[in-house]
Design a protein around this motif. Structure first.
Motif, PDB file in Angstrom:
ATOM      1  N   ILE A   6       0.708  -1.296   0.044  1.00 15.52           N
ATOM      2  CA  ILE A   6       0.015   0.054  -0.028  1.00 15.52           C
ATOM      3  C   ILE A   6       0.801   1.297   0.166  1.00 15.52           C
ATOM      4  O   ILE A   6       0.396   2.244  -0.724  1.00 15.52           O
ATOM      5  CB  ILE A   6      -0.989   0.056   1.238  1.00 15.52           C
ATOM      6  CG1 ILE A   6      -2.033  -1.004   1.148  1.00 15.52           C
ATOM      7  CG2 ILE A   6      -1.662   1.482   1.350  1.00 15.52           C
ATOM      8  CD1 ILE A   6      -2.925  -1.392   2.265  1.00 15.52           C
ATOM      9  N   GLN A   7       2.076   1.310   0.773  1.00 12.57           N
ATOM     10  CA  GLN A   7       2.789   2.341   0.813  1.00 12.57           C
ATOM     11  C   GLN A   7       3.596   2.610  -0.584  1.00 12.57           C
ATOM     12  O   GLN A   7       3.440   3.647  -1.271  1.00 12.57           O
ATOM     13  CB  GLN A   7       3.991   2.186   1.856  1.00 12.57           C
ATOM     14  CG  GLN A   7       3.644   2.101   3.449  1.00 12.57           C
ATOM     15  CD  GLN A   7       4.875   2.118   4.320  1.00 12.57           C
ATOM     16  OE1 GLN A   7       5.696   1.712   3.967  1.00 12.57           O
ATOM     17  NE2 GLN A   7       4.606   3.258   5.402  1.00 12.57           N
ATOM     18  N   SER A   8       3.769   1.385  -1.345  1.00 14.62           N
ATOM     19  CA  SER A   8       4.249   1.609  -2.740  1.00 14.62           C
ATOM     20  C   SER A   8       3.359   2.244  -3.754  1.00 14.62           C
ATOM     21  O   SER A   8       3.727   3.054  -4.495  1.00 14.62           O
ATOM     22  CB  SER A   8       4.899   0.309  -3.091  1.00 14.62           C
ATOM     23  OG  SER A   8       5.766  -0.412  -2.246  1.00 14.62           O
ATOM     24  N   GLU A   9       2.197   1.809  -3.577  1.00 14.24           N
ATOM     25  CA  GLU A   9       1.001   2.174  -4.378  1.00 14.24           C
ATOM     26  C   GLU A   9       0.744   3.715  -4.046  1.00 14.24           C
ATOM     27  O   GLU A   9       0.632   4.416  -5.090  1.00 14.24           O
ATOM     28  CB  GLU A   9      -0.156   1.417  -4.064  1.00 14.24           C
ATOM     29  CG  GLU A   9      -0.222   0.054  -4.497  1.00 14.24           C
ATOM     30  CD  GLU A   9      -1.648  -0.928  -3.942  1.00 14.24           C
ATOM     31  OE1 GLU A   9      -1.702  -1.780  -4.511  1.00 14.24           O
ATOM     32  OE2 GLU A   9      -2.058  -0.299  -2.991  1.00 14.24           O
ATOM     33  N   ILE A  10       0.707   4.243  -3.046  1.00 11.32           N
ATOM     34  CA  ILE A  10       0.349   5.580  -2.701  1.00 11.32           C
ATOM     35  C   ILE A  10       1.743   6.244  -3.331  1.00 11.32           C
ATOM     36  O   ILE A  10       1.489   7.404  -3.849  1.00 11.32           O
ATOM     37  CB  ILE A  10       0.321   5.924  -1.230  1.00 11.32           C
ATOM     38  CG1 ILE A  10      -0.935   5.171  -0.758  1.00 11.32           C
ATOM     39  CG2 ILE A  10       0.301   7.429  -0.848  1.00 11.32           C
ATOM     40  CD1 ILE A  10      -1.430   5.245   0.877  1.00 11.32           C
TER      41      ILE A  10
ATOM     42  N   ILE B 171      10.886   3.923 -12.338  1.00 12.97           N
ATOM     43  CA  ILE B 171      10.206   3.161 -11.147  1.00 12.97           C
ATOM     44  C   ILE B 171      10.457   1.788 -11.042  1.00 12.97           C
ATOM     45  O   ILE B 171       9.828   0.900 -11.779  1.00 12.97           O
ATOM     46  CB  ILE B 171       8.900   3.480 -10.672  1.00 12.97           C
ATOM     47  CG1 ILE B 171       8.811   5.153 -10.985  1.00 12.97           C
ATOM     48  CG2 ILE B 171       8.385   2.926  -9.113  1.00 12.97           C
ATOM     49  CD1 ILE B 171       7.356   5.771 -10.603  1.00 12.97           C
ATOM     50  N   GLU B 172      11.598   1.393 -10.092  1.00  6.64           N
ATOM     51  CA  GLU B 172      11.742  -0.020 -10.007  1.00  6.64           C
ATOM     52  C   GLU B 172      11.389  -0.507  -8.711  1.00  6.64           C
ATOM     53  O   GLU B 172      11.833   0.016  -7.674  1.00  6.64           O
ATOM     54  CB  GLU B 172      13.381  -0.254 -10.353  1.00  6.64           C
ATOM     55  CG  GLU B 172      13.760   0.259 -11.745  1.00  6.64           C
ATOM     56  CD  GLU B 172      15.200  -0.051 -12.036  1.00  6.64           C
ATOM     57  OE1 GLU B 172      15.747  -0.503 -11.308  1.00  6.64           O
ATOM     58  OE2 GLU B 172      15.578  -0.028 -13.369  1.00  6.64           O
ATOM     59  N   LEU B 173      10.637  -1.405  -8.623  1.00  9.26           N
ATOM     60  CA  LEU B 173      10.317  -1.922  -7.168  1.00  9.26           C
ATOM     61  C   LEU B 173      10.669  -3.602  -7.245  1.00  9.26           C
ATOM     62  O   LEU B 173      10.900  -4.222  -8.292  1.00  9.26           O
ATOM     63  CB  LEU B 173       8.892  -1.882  -7.208  1.00  9.26           C
ATOM     64  CG  LEU B 173       8.236  -0.429  -6.928  1.00  9.26           C
ATOM     65  CD1 LEU B 173       6.788  -0.573  -6.781  1.00  9.26           C
ATOM     66  CD2 LEU B 173       8.906   0.295  -5.578  1.00  9.26           C
ATOM     67  N   PRO B 174      10.988  -3.988  -6.133  1.00  4.74           N
ATOM     68  CA  PRO B 174      11.389  -5.345  -6.100  1.00  4.74           C
ATOM     69  C   PRO B 174       9.872  -6.329  -6.680  1.00  4.74           C
ATOM     70  O   PRO B 174       9.034  -5.788  -6.501  1.00  4.74           O
ATOM     71  CB  PRO B 174      11.285  -5.717  -4.512  1.00  4.74           C
ATOM     72  CG  PRO B 174      11.854  -4.328  -3.917  1.00  4.74           C
ATOM     73  CD  PRO B 174      11.192  -3.386  -4.703  1.00  4.74           C
ATOM     74  N   LEU B 175      10.428  -7.419  -7.424  1.00  4.43           N
ATOM     75  CA  LEU B 175       9.350  -7.951  -8.272  1.00  4.43           C
ATOM     76  C   LEU B 175       8.282  -8.460  -7.197  1.00  4.43           C
ATOM     77  O   LEU B 175       7.068  -8.840  -7.445  1.00  4.43           O
ATOM     78  CB  LEU B 175       9.897  -9.382  -8.942  1.00  4.43           C
ATOM     79  CG  LEU B 175       9.086 -10.075  -9.863  1.00  4.43           C
ATOM     80  CD1 LEU B 175       8.294  -9.358 -10.971  1.00  4.43           C
ATOM     81  CD2 LEU B 175       9.860 -11.123 -10.433  1.00  4.43           C
ATOM     82  N   ILE B 176       8.668  -9.030  -5.899  1.00  3.98           N
ATOM     83  CA  ILE B 176       7.643  -9.342  -5.258  1.00  3.98           C
ATOM     84  C   ILE B 176       6.594  -8.531  -4.729  1.00  3.98           C
ATOM     85  O   ILE B 176       5.355  -8.751  -4.447  1.00  3.98           O
ATOM     86  CB  ILE B 176       8.663  -9.962  -3.794  1.00  3.98           C
ATOM     87  CG1 ILE B 176       7.433 -10.669  -2.757  1.00  3.98           C
ATOM     88  CG2 ILE B 176       9.135  -8.843  -3.010  1.00  3.98           C
ATOM     89  CD1 ILE B 176       7.988 -11.377  -1.571  1.00  3.98           C
ATOM     90  N   ILE B 177       6.865  -7.019  -4.707  1.00  2.00           N
ATOM     91  CA  ILE B 177       6.236  -5.874  -4.374  1.00  2.00           C
ATOM     92  C   ILE B 177       5.509  -5.585  -5.562  1.00  2.00           C
ATOM     93  O   ILE B 177       4.386  -5.256  -5.827  1.00  2.00           O
ATOM     94  CB  ILE B 177       6.905  -4.757  -3.887  1.00  2.00           C
ATOM     95  CG1 ILE B 177       7.733  -4.944  -2.564  1.00  2.00           C
ATOM     96  CG2 ILE B 177       5.940  -3.486  -3.581  1.00  2.00           C
ATOM     97  CD1 ILE B 177       6.996  -5.489  -1.556  1.00  2.00           C
ATOM     98  N   GLU B 178       5.916  -5.363  -6.752  1.00  2.00           N
ATOM     99  CA  GLU B 178       5.649  -5.084  -7.992  1.00  2.00           C
ATOM    100  C   GLU B 178       4.346  -6.074  -8.314  1.00  2.00           C
ATOM    101  O   GLU B 178       3.380  -5.524  -9.020  1.00  2.00           O
ATOM    102  CB  GLU B 178       6.617  -5.016  -9.291  1.00  2.00           C
ATOM    103  CG  GLU B 178       6.092  -4.483 -10.232  1.00  2.00           C
ATOM    104  CD  GLU B 178       7.131  -4.291 -11.515  1.00  2.00           C
ATOM    105  OE1 GLU B 178       6.975  -4.468 -12.781  1.00  2.00           O
ATOM    106  OE2 GLU B 178       8.157  -4.065 -11.230  1.00  2.00           O
TER     107      GLU B 178
END
Length: 345
Positions: A97-101, A121-128
């Protein structure tokens, strides 16, 4: 969570926290004269070097640097969560949720400023993989109405939809940010009630309820001090969570206490134990100081994985705000000593 997994998460979190920015780092950052110089220091002399590796700091915009810093926290948290058997629940959900916001706010900032030269914007795959909207579409969005369509069918649609046709000159970014923050608090509240360990329940509830309550106090102060907002409007904007103040207490503050005397009401409660004797500067500094001291104490002395992770999230949020305050201070040519008074560490 097994004791082995919990101990591993606790150890990993504290080890990462030990690499946080220290007083000497802040002193050095305060001497910088541009965003490029700040980025260069973070890249070459702090733990942000991994996230900034390969990036030309001289070409970085203020907003781009902030996105990198916030995403760096998400990457660190994902490393910690590898030790957790809860791969799709608990604090993992909060990080998503923090990532989405963060992604939505970064997109909206670029739309409002017209600056679309954003870093990828690069996020860890587990989050993305858990983000509820298309990241690439959000990153490439150019209109608020387009953004509303992209997030249709997600919890963010009703929030973004209201702003879709707002003129940029009249856009209430603070109001939107507060609505997204309220969504975060609601989801965090569900977690506190259902997913935390019994051993740390009281401490985690204290931390969460304190954060929300202090956010409420800040809102009341700002709305009274700067906007002369009607009482009923203020009450509608309050998140219904209470800790050291009851519902009646907050309503009394809204109805009868001037902005300049709100800090006095804070000091009449046990919050005074988390404040030093320095002169009040502004409400956010005071509430941030309370949150920092409370969370720092729990992180240092607790061995509970849930509690340590929650306090780490809060403390890193304060560190990120410190960096943002320095960047903004440099941008507007605020003297270093004045910026320093805003920092909590």
């Amino acid at each position: 969570m097994t004791n082995k997994a919990a101990n591993a998460m606790t150890a990993k979190t504290k080890a990462i926290y030990a690499k946080r920015l220290k007083e000497s780092d802040y002193q050095n950052l305060l001497q910088k004269k541009s965003v490029a110089e700040i980025a260069s220091y973070l890249k070459n002399d702090t733990y942000f070097k991994e996230s900034l590796d390969g990036i030309n700091e001289k070409a970085l915009h203020r907003g781009q640097l902030e996105v990198i810093i916030r995403n760096d926290l998400i990457k660190r948290i994902s490393r910690i969560l590898k030790y957790s058997p809860q791969k799709n629940g608990g604090f993992f959900r909060i990080v998503v949720i923090q990532s989405e916001i963060n992604l939505l706010l970064a997109s909206i900032r670029s739309i409002l400023s017209g600056d679309y030269q954003k870093v990828i914007i690069e996020l860890p795959l587990i989050i993305e993989s858990e983000i509820c909207f298309d990241i690439k579409k959000v990153a490439n969005c150019r209109e608020l109405s387009e953004l509303a369509e992209i997030v249709k069918g997600t919890p963010y649609y009703d929030i973004i939809y209201k702003y879709r046709h707002t003129e940029i000159s009249e856009f209430n970014f603070v109001g939107l940010e507060q609505e997204l923050q309220r969504h975060y608090y609601e989801e965090m509240g569900k977690l506190v009630k259902t997913s935390i360990s019994k051993s740390s329940k009281d401490a985690i509830e204290e931390i969460f309820y304190t954060e929300v309550e202090l956010d409420n106090i800040s809102k009341i102060y700002r709305l009274k001090k700067y906007f002369n907002a009607p009482k009923e409007m203020i009450k509608d904007m309050i998140t219904p969570v209470y800790s050291r103040f009851t519902k009646r207490d907050l309503e009394d503050i809204i109805d009868n206490v001037s902005a300049d005397h709100i800090i006095d009401r804070l000091c009449e409660t046990s919050y005074r134990n988390y404040l030093d004797d320095s002169r009040f500067m502004f409400i956010e500094h005071t509430t941030k100081m309370i949150n920092y001291n409370l969370n720092h104490k729990h992180l240092l002395f607790s061995s509970d994985a849930d509690l340590v992770l929650l306090t780490y999230l809060s403390l890193m949020g304060i560190e990120i705000q410190n960096i943002v305050d320095i960047i903004e201070g440099v941008r507007y040519h605020i003297p270093a000593e004045q910026i320093k008074k805003m920092l909590i560490y």
